[in-house]
Design a protein around this motif. Structure first.
Motif, short mmCIF file in Angstrom:
data_model
loop_
_atom_site.label_atom_id
_atom_site.label_comp_id
_atom_site.label_asym_id
_atom_site.label_seq_id
_atom_site.Cartn_x
_atom_site.Cartn_y
_atom_site.Cartn_z
N VAL A 412 0.84 -1.20 0.00
CA VAL A 412 0.00 0.00 0.00
C VAL A 412 0.87 1.25 0.00
CG1 VAL A 412 -1.80 1.25 1.23
CG2 VAL A 412 -1.82 -1.25 1.22
N ILE A 413 1.92 1.25 0.84
CA ILE A 413 2.80 2.42 0.94
C ILE A 413 3.53 2.67 -0.37
CG2 ILE A 413 4.81 3.36 2.15
CD1 ILE A 413 3.94 1.72 4.60
N SER A 414 3.99 1.60 -1.01
CA SER A 414 4.80 1.75 -2.22
C SER A 414 3.97 2.26 -3.40
CB SER A 414 5.47 0.43 -2.58
OG SER A 414 4.51 -0.59 -2.80
N ARG A 415 2.66 2.25 -3.29
CA ARG A 415 1.83 2.81 -4.36
C ARG A 415 2.03 4.32 -4.49
NH1 ARG A 415 -3.83 -0.18 -2.78
NH2 ARG A 415 -3.20 -2.31 -3.34
N LEU A 416 2.57 4.94 -3.47
CA LEU A 416 2.78 6.38 -3.52
C LEU A 416 3.80 6.76 -4.59
CD1 LEU A 416 2.86 7.13 0.32
CD2 LEU A 416 0.96 7.50 -1.26
N TRP A 417 4.73 5.87 -4.94
CA TRP A 417 5.76 6.20 -5.92
C TRP A 417 5.92 5.14 -7.02
CZ3 TRP A 417 7.02 5.14 -0.76
CH2 TRP A 417 7.61 3.90 -0.52
N ALA A 419 3.83 2.43 -9.78
CA ALA A 419 2.58 1.95 -10.39
C ALA A 419 2.42 0.45 -10.21
CB ALA A 419 2.56 2.29 -11.88
N ARG A 420 3.52 -0.23 -9.87
CA ARG A 420 3.48 -1.67 -9.65
C ARG A 420 4.07 -1.99 -8.28
NH1 ARG A 420 5.38 -4.39 -15.42
NH2 ARG A 420 3.62 -3.59 -16.69
N PRO A 421 3.32 -1.75 -7.24
CA PRO A 421 3.85 -2.01 -5.90
C PRO A 421 4.06 -3.51 -5.66
CG PRO A 421 1.51 -1.53 -5.80
CD PRO A 421 1.93 -1.27 -7.22
N VAL A 422 5.06 -3.82 -4.89
CA VAL A 422 5.36 -5.22 -4.56
C VAL A 422 5.43 -5.36 -3.04
CG1 VAL A 422 6.56 -5.71 -6.70
CG2 VAL A 422 7.82 -4.79 -4.76
N GLY A 423 5.12 -6.55 -2.59
CA GLY A 423 5.21 -6.82 -1.16
C GLY A 423 6.59 -7.33 -0.77
N LEU A 424 6.83 -7.38 0.51
CA LEU A 424 8.09 -7.91 1.04
C LEU A 424 7.89 -9.37 1.39
CD1 LEU A 424 9.01 -4.88 3.33
CD2 LEU A 424 9.90 -5.41 1.06
N ASP A 425 8.84 -10.21 0.99
CA ASP A 425 8.68 -11.64 1.20
C ASP A 425 9.19 -12.06 2.58
OD1 ASP A 425 11.42 -11.55 1.00
OD2 ASP A 425 11.52 -12.54 -0.96
#
Length: 672
Positions: A412-417, A419-425
């Motif tokens: 959710v946070i990475s959507r700020l910068w 367009a393809r946010p990814v999660g942490l594994d």
């Protein structure tokens, strides 16, 4: 990978879940569902609306009494709380009956049950879906609140504190009622009613998932009592005969133990049902339950400092209240479609409402905590004191909480910068969190041997615990444990267990219920950590194809495929692999993992893992499928994995010993 069965599937009676166990109940004819009048569901929905009215009316009456400074007539607030419990209990009884008799005119029953589902799973489908689980949670919270009204502790509180408590508690219940009567209504009907339901997700047809969700809800609900009571006593000017820490002690401990049991049982379910051989994947839903646990554990430790040293009063109010708020935030993560999870509740419109409630609650508890009396100002002890170590423990727990929360919300946070946010594994969590948990073990090993005011107590016992750590380190190194983090964690576990055993030799510890509880919980923590230290890094896993009669090596085990079978269960077809195990030339057991195809879930097949339990190396097998007449298997050797469940059980059961309230008032100082 093929799904066709080879000719070897022809042994009828040696199969698990043989065909005769899978008789289907006909959908018509002699079997008739006892009818439920649609008016009953209207009455149940009306009960939810009445619960909202009772909650709002009680909260408004309490606010009016506080505004007019006449906290004398409390009975109407108590009647309102009793009415809420009665309405929720009635609505729950209707839903439970509908599930029991398979009345598919109710959408919830249709979505989570079917006729072939055993009665046990039909009734426990109560909390399988979003609206049903929310109703169950609201019922548990309400019953806890009503039970508290009948205690001598509640009657010993000042009128002002009781008014504040009921006003806050009824506000929470009003929010529950609003969710249930609008966005999460479990009594939505459909017409015409289908002949059969859509069935319960096969992953939920497991004893672990039968008890895991309600235990979590009981944990969340148990913390609401101390959370509201802490705020109430901070807002009240009354002279209470008992501090909120002691007044709420049984609910705090039961909330913590139920939450602990729910998390551990969820790990066991993942280990046995998902078929991947692990128990914790740092899934968002797993993290959502861990965050309240970390905050609640931190609150328990700040409570110790306040009770024994008369410090951290405001901090304790905030952390205990934050535990309740974090439970709602965990619900927001699970139900608000915020992040993707393998076992969330999916999309829903309740997310923004939950988030608004969390933000408003966070503002309230922050304001109340800041405005609360700080008591006599005292400096916290230095790092060389037991007090300093306890505070350091709290900081580490909160740091872990912030790290896990940030990592969970990273998509959710990475959507700020992006367009393809990814999660942490899981690798990120393991690299960052596991070292901090190891530091916590080190603090736990050293803390008992420090005095509250500084200095070392019982230096001989402290030295013995240190020798236990050094001895364990040498033994583990000789056994081949050379990775730094598992080696240090396992050695510290040995120091903790040895230290706690030495503490148990002291009569004062054994005679004090609270001290005995703490010692046993810490022993359970060390056992759980010991299982994690070995079962993860030193797991041996093999994925292979085996023909009948062929063998493979998995850690210390030799595995031979004896035969393949097919069969029919109550509502599924299955294929089964019979595996013979040997260890050092001696027979070590037989396992029969299955692959199942459920009638109502034909798009996916589901694994039923099998184990050979052991306190040392446990063998674990999953049948992935059949290819060219060969079984495709994932097998592993998991060292000390059962110590996780043993340690978790000790952690969950030990708090029952400490439920009795103590009469030590905050500000008093224990002996060194």
């Amino acid at each position: 990978m093929e799904t066709a069965r080879p000719a070897a599937y022809n042994a009828p009676d040696r199969r698990r879940n043989a065909p005769q166990a899978g008789r289907h109940i006909p959908l018509s004819g002699a079997y008739q569902v006892p009818p439920i009048e649609p008016a009953m569901y209207l009455i149940a929905h009306t009960a939810l609306v009445i619960a909202v009215f009772c909650s709002l009316a009680g909260a408004a009456a309490g606010a009016a009494q506080l505004w007019q400074n006449r906290p004398s007539d409390i009975r109407w607030l108590e009647y309102a709380q009793g009415g809420v419990s009665l309405m929720l209990a009635g609505a729950s009884a209707v839903l439970l009956y509908a599930l029991t008799v398979s009345d598919f005119s109710l959408t919830y029953v249709d979505e989570y049950t079917e006729r072939a589902l055993p009665l046990f799973y039909r009734t426990t489908a109560f909390w399988a879906g979003q609206s049903g689980s929310m109703l169950f949670w609201a019922l548990m919270v309400s019953l806890c609140g009503t039970a508290f009204l009948f205690t001598r502790t509640y009657r010993s509180l000042s009128a002002g504190t009781r008014i504040w408590f009921l006003t806050l508690f009824l506000t929470v219940m009003a929010f529950f009622g609003l969710l249930l009567s609008t966005w999460n209504d479990p009594f939505v009907m459909q017409s015409p009613a289908p002949a059969d339901g859509q069935g319960l997700n096969p992953l939920l047809q497991n004893p672990g998932m039968i008890f895991h969700p309600p235990l979590l809800f009981l944990g969340y609900g148990g913390f609401i009592i101390p959370g509201c009571l802490a705020l109430a006593q901070a807002l009240s000017d009354g002279d209470d005969g008992m501090h909120w820490l002691e007044a709420a002690r049984p609910f705090t401990l039961t909330g913590w133990l139920f939450l602990t049991a729910g998390i551990v049982l969820g790990g066991w379910w993942a280990y046995m049902e998902l078929g991947w051989g692990g128990y914790w994947a740092w899934d968002p839903v797993e993290n959502a339950s861990l965050i309240p646990w970390l905050i609640g554990t931190a609150a328990l430790h700040t409570g110790i400092v306040e009770q024994r040293r008369g410090k951290l009063h405001r901090t304790n109010i905030f952390l205990m209240s934050l535990t309740t708020v974090s439970a709602f935030f965990a619900t927001y993560l699970v139900r608000g479609n915020v992040v993707n999870s393998v076992h969330g509740y999916g999309e829903g419109s309740v997310g923004p409402v939950l988030l608004a409630f969390v933000i408003a609650s966070l503002a309230v508890i922050t304001a109340v905590s800041l405005c609360a009396s700080a008591g006599r100002k005292k400096e916290l002890g230095g790092i060389e004191t037991r007090e300093g170590f306890v505070v350091l423990t709290v900081w580490l727990l909160l740091a872990l909480c912030i790290i896990i929360l940030t990592a969970t919300l990273w998509p959710v946070i990475s959507r700020l910068w992006s367009a393809r946010p990814v999660g942490l594994d899981a690798n990120f969590y393991n690299r960052v969190c596991l070292p901090l948990f190891t530091v916590l073990l080190g603090i736990l090993a050293a803390c008992p041997w420090l005095k509250w005011g500084g200095g070392l107590r019982e230096w001989r016992k402290a030295l013995a615990a240190g020798c236990a750590m050094c001895g364990a380190l040498a033994v583990f190194w000789h056994a081949g444990v050379h990775s730094a983090l598992p080696l240090m964690a396992a050695s510290l576990c040995a120091a903790v267990i040895a230290g706690m055993a030495l503490l148990l030799s002291e009569k004062g510890i054994r005679r004090s219920a609270s001290s005995l509880t703490a010692v046993l919980v810490h022993i359970g923590t060390a056992l759980l950590a010991l299982g994690i230290a070995f079962s993860g890094p030193y797991k041996k896993e093999v994925e292979t194809e085996l023909a009948i009669g062929a063998s493979a090596s998995v850690g210390p085990f030799t595995v031979t495929l004896a035969n393949l079978y097919e069969g029919r269960g109550a509502n599924f077809d299955f294929i089964e692999a019979e595996l013979k195990l040997s260890r050092g030339g001696d027979a070590a057991g037989t396992v029969s993992p299955q692959r199942r195809l459920y009638d109502k879930f034909t798009r996916s097949s589901f694994s039923e893992a099998e184990t050979v339990p052991s306190l040392g190396n446990e063998f674990y097998a999953t049948l992935l499928g059949v290819s060219g007449g060969k079984a495709v298997l994932r097998m592993s050797s998991n060292p000390l994995v059962n110590w996780i469940w043993i340690g978790g059980a000790v952690m969950s059961l030990a708090p029952f010993l400490g439920l009795r309230r103590r009469r030590t008032l905050p500000g008093s100082t224990d002996g060194e």
